[in-house]
Design an enzyme around this catalytic site. Structure first.
Site, PDB file in Angstrom:
ATOM      1  N   TRP A   1       0.821  -1.223   0.000  1.00 27.57           N
ATOM      2  CA  TRP A   1       0.000   0.000   0.000  1.00 27.57           C
ATOM      3  C   TRP A   1       0.843   1.256   0.000  1.00 27.57           C
ATOM      4  O   TRP A   1       0.448   2.284  -0.554  1.00 27.57           O
ATOM      5  CB  TRP A   1      -1.014  -0.016   1.149  1.00 27.57           C
ATOM      6  CG  TRP A   1      -2.009  -1.127   0.975  1.00 27.57           C
ATOM      7  CD1 TRP A   1      -2.171  -2.221   1.764  1.00 27.57           C
ATOM      8  CD2 TRP A   1      -2.983  -1.267  -0.080  1.00 27.57           C
ATOM      9  NE1 TRP A   1      -3.162  -3.037   1.266  1.00 27.57           N
ATOM     10  CE2 TRP A   1      -3.680  -2.475   0.148  1.00 27.57           C
ATOM     11  CE3 TRP A   1      -3.315  -0.491  -1.199  1.00 27.57           C
ATOM     12  CZ2 TRP A   1      -4.696  -2.927  -0.696  1.00 27.57           C
ATOM     13  CZ3 TRP A   1      -4.334  -0.942  -2.042  1.00 27.57           C
ATOM     14  CH2 TRP A   1      -4.999  -2.143  -1.792  1.00 27.57           C
TER      15      TRP A   1
ATOM     16  N   ASP B   1      -1.300   6.558   6.416  1.00 30.39           N
ATOM     17  CA  ASP B   1      -2.373   5.642   6.022  1.00 30.39           C
ATOM     18  C   ASP B   1      -2.511   4.614   7.147  1.00 30.39           C
ATOM     19  O   ASP B   1      -1.671   3.734   7.298  1.00 30.39           O
ATOM     20  CB  ASP B   1      -2.008   4.965   4.698  1.00 30.39           C
ATOM     21  CG  ASP B   1      -3.022   3.905   4.273  1.00 30.39           C
ATOM     22  OD1 ASP B   1      -4.019   3.692   5.006  1.00 30.39           O
ATOM     23  OD2 ASP B   1      -2.814   3.279   3.213  1.00 30.39           O
TER      24      ASP B   1
ATOM     25  N   LYS C   1     -11.668  -2.138   7.558  1.00 30.06           N
ATOM     26  CA  LYS C   1     -10.832  -3.074   8.301  1.00 30.06           C
ATOM     27  C   LYS C   1     -11.166  -3.041   9.792  1.00 30.06           C
ATOM     28  O   LYS C   1     -11.451  -4.067  10.367  1.00 30.06           O
ATOM     29  CB  LYS C   1      -9.350  -2.767   8.077  1.00 30.06           C
ATOM     30  CG  LYS C   1      -8.809  -3.469   6.849  1.00 30.06           C
ATOM     31  CD  LYS C   1      -8.429  -2.573   5.743  1.00 30.06           C
ATOM     32  CE  LYS C   1      -8.089  -3.334   4.473  1.00 30.06           C
ATOM     33  NZ  LYS C   1      -7.473  -2.455   3.487  1.00 30.06           N
TER      34      LYS C   1
HETATM   35  C1  LIG Z   1      -6.974  -2.004   2.379  1.00 30.19           C
HETATM   36  C2  LIG Z   1      -5.950  -0.942   2.388  1.00 30.19           C
HETATM   37  C3  LIG Z   1      -5.978   0.112   1.467  1.00 30.19           C
HETATM   38  C4  LIG Z   1      -6.992   0.185   0.346  1.00 30.19           C
HETATM   39  O1  LIG Z   1      -8.184   0.669   0.842  1.00 30.19           O
HETATM   40  P1  LIG Z   1      -9.433   1.030  -0.120  1.00 30.19           P
HETATM   41  O2  LIG Z   1     -10.415   1.553   0.853  1.00 30.19           O
HETATM   42  O3  LIG Z   1      -9.827  -0.222  -0.809  1.00 30.19           O
HETATM   43  O4  LIG Z   1      -8.969   2.075  -1.066  1.00 30.19           O
HETATM   44  C5  LIG Z   1      -5.026   1.099   1.584  1.00 30.19           C
HETATM   45  N1  LIG Z   1      -4.097   1.069   2.551  1.00 30.19           N
HETATM   46  C6  LIG Z   1      -4.039   0.064   3.437  1.00 30.19           C
HETATM   47  C7  LIG Z   1      -2.985   0.074   4.501  1.00 30.19           C
HETATM   48  C8  LIG Z   1      -4.960  -0.960   3.397  1.00 30.19           C
HETATM   49  O5  LIG Z   1      -4.900  -1.962   4.289  1.00 30.19           O
END
Ligand SMILES: *Cc1c(COP(=O)(O)O)cnc(C)c1O
Length: 365
Positions: free
Chosen positions: A101, A176, A200
């Site tokens: 990511w 993030d 998540k």
């Molecule tokens: C799942 C994930 C994403 C992607 O998220 P979306 O909502 O599908 O855009 C980005 N960063 C991390 C760390 C993730 O676990």
């Protein structure tokens, strides 16, 4: 019957949050309709919206300098909006690379090179196309003039997690936190912007939560359409356009469950216990189950491991399913097994997994 859900995302939600939604689904309160059917400008939805924001502020001790913002487009849209808003031409931003990511955030920012500044990678822990660790503080040399430093607090696919907040001096820190948001309390004041897709740890897909320093958000470039300016959503209390009302309602339910559980410190204690049990089992059975991750970089949200052969891994996933445990197949980019053990997963769920792992090892080694 509900399964033990180790999905990586969308992931399992706490049962009380789902049951509350079930109870309120057809008629929300005494309003004669579902929350989904309410106007986002009406007082009934407004109360839910503000309760979700207030709960997050309370649970995380969000200071006056910061604001909670709800947006759509997932973490992915933030990969574009963050450079568009905060990385002007002539400047550069530092992106620490620790996994899939992080790399996606980097490549999306670079794709905008005709309209935003440069992207630098001050440190990457990639070796032979794989990531097994988080960098140490003394490996991180950020440009003091960078527009911001971006990092990924938990690497969902590689199963690594930062166990400290990088010191980046006076450079705004952007993170993030999609896969470990509120797994533990964090010092909000250290961050210019933290963002997380809800699916998540705090709700269903469809909403992304931002915790943003107001001054930072207001410093963003102004020559963008309203829709693309993060400041628009902050000014309008996340009601600039129709927000994902049902997803925000579910976030409210999950946060209210977190509060009932005793708050984020209690959730953190439970997460530590879960991690200790599962990693303890991996260490005790390391002649059969191998963790590719360096010990001090182990993730307490996504636990990855390998078995002696891919055939055994497939058998493990299939037999786990027969035992009511789903979502254990590793990400296709890395293979192996991954148990995503977000906030909604209980200590008992981990004990069930460990007992299955012990039996499986005995029967197959
Ligand atoms: C799942 C994930 C994403 C992607 O998220 P979306 O909502 O599908 O855009 C980005 N960063 C991390 C760390 C993730 O676990």
């Amino acid at each position: 019957m509900r399964v033990i859900n180790f999905n990586a995302g969308p992931a399992g939600l706490p049962l009380p949050a789902l049951e509350r939604a079930q109870k309120e689904f057809v008629e929300f309160g005494k309003t004669g309709m579902s929350i989904m059917e309410h106007s986002h400008r009406g007082k009934d939805y407004d109360a839910v919206h503000n309760e979700a924001i207030a709960l997050l502020k309370e649970l995380l001790d969000v200071p006056e300098t910061h604001e909670v913002i709800f947006m759509q487009g997932g973490a992915h849209l933030q990969f574009s909006l963050i450079p568009m808003n905060f990385l002007p031409k002539g400047k550069s931003a530092d992106y620490i690379s620790t996994g899939h990511w992080s790399k996606m955030a980097i490549s999306e920012a670079k794709a905008l090179s005709s309209i935003v500044g440069d992207v630098h990678v001050p440190v990457s822990t990639e070796v032979d196309g794989k990531f097994t660790r988080i960098p140490k503080q003394d490996e991180i040399h950020v440009d003091p003039n960078a527009a911001y430093v971006h990092y990924t607090s938990n690497n969902t696919i590689y199963g690594t997690q930062w166990h400290y907040t990088p010191d980046v001096g006076n450079v705004p820190l952007v993170c993030d936190m999609s896969s470990d948001f509120i797994w533990k309390k964090f010092d909000v004041s250290k961050y210019a912007l933290a963002y997380a897709g809800a699916q998540k740890n705090i709700g269903p897909s469809g909403v992304v939560v931002l915790i943003a320093k107001k001054d930072f958000i207001n410093s963003g470039r102004s020559d963008l359409s309203k829709t693309l300016k993060i400041s628009t959503y902050m000014e309008k209390n996340s009601l600039f356009n129709t927000p994902p009302t049902f997803a925000i309602y579910m976030v409210r339910n999950v946060l209210s469950w977190v509060k009932d559980m005793g708050g984020i410190d209690a959730i953190h204690a439970r997460n530590m216990k879960k991690g200790e049990i599962l990693y303890g089992a991996l260490d005790a059975m390391s002649d059969f189950y191998k963790s590719p991750v360096e010990k001090d970089s182990r993730s307490y949200m996504n636990v990855v491991f390998r078995l002696p052969t891919e055939e055994l891994e497939a058998k493990f996933v299939a037999e786990a399913k027969e035992n009511n445990m789903v979502g254990l197949k590793g990400h296709r980019a890395v293979g192996g097994i991954r148990a995503s053990i977000y906030n909604a997963v209980s200590v008992e769920n981990i004990e069930a997994l460990v007992s299955f792992m012990e039996k499986f090892k005995k029967a197959n080694s």
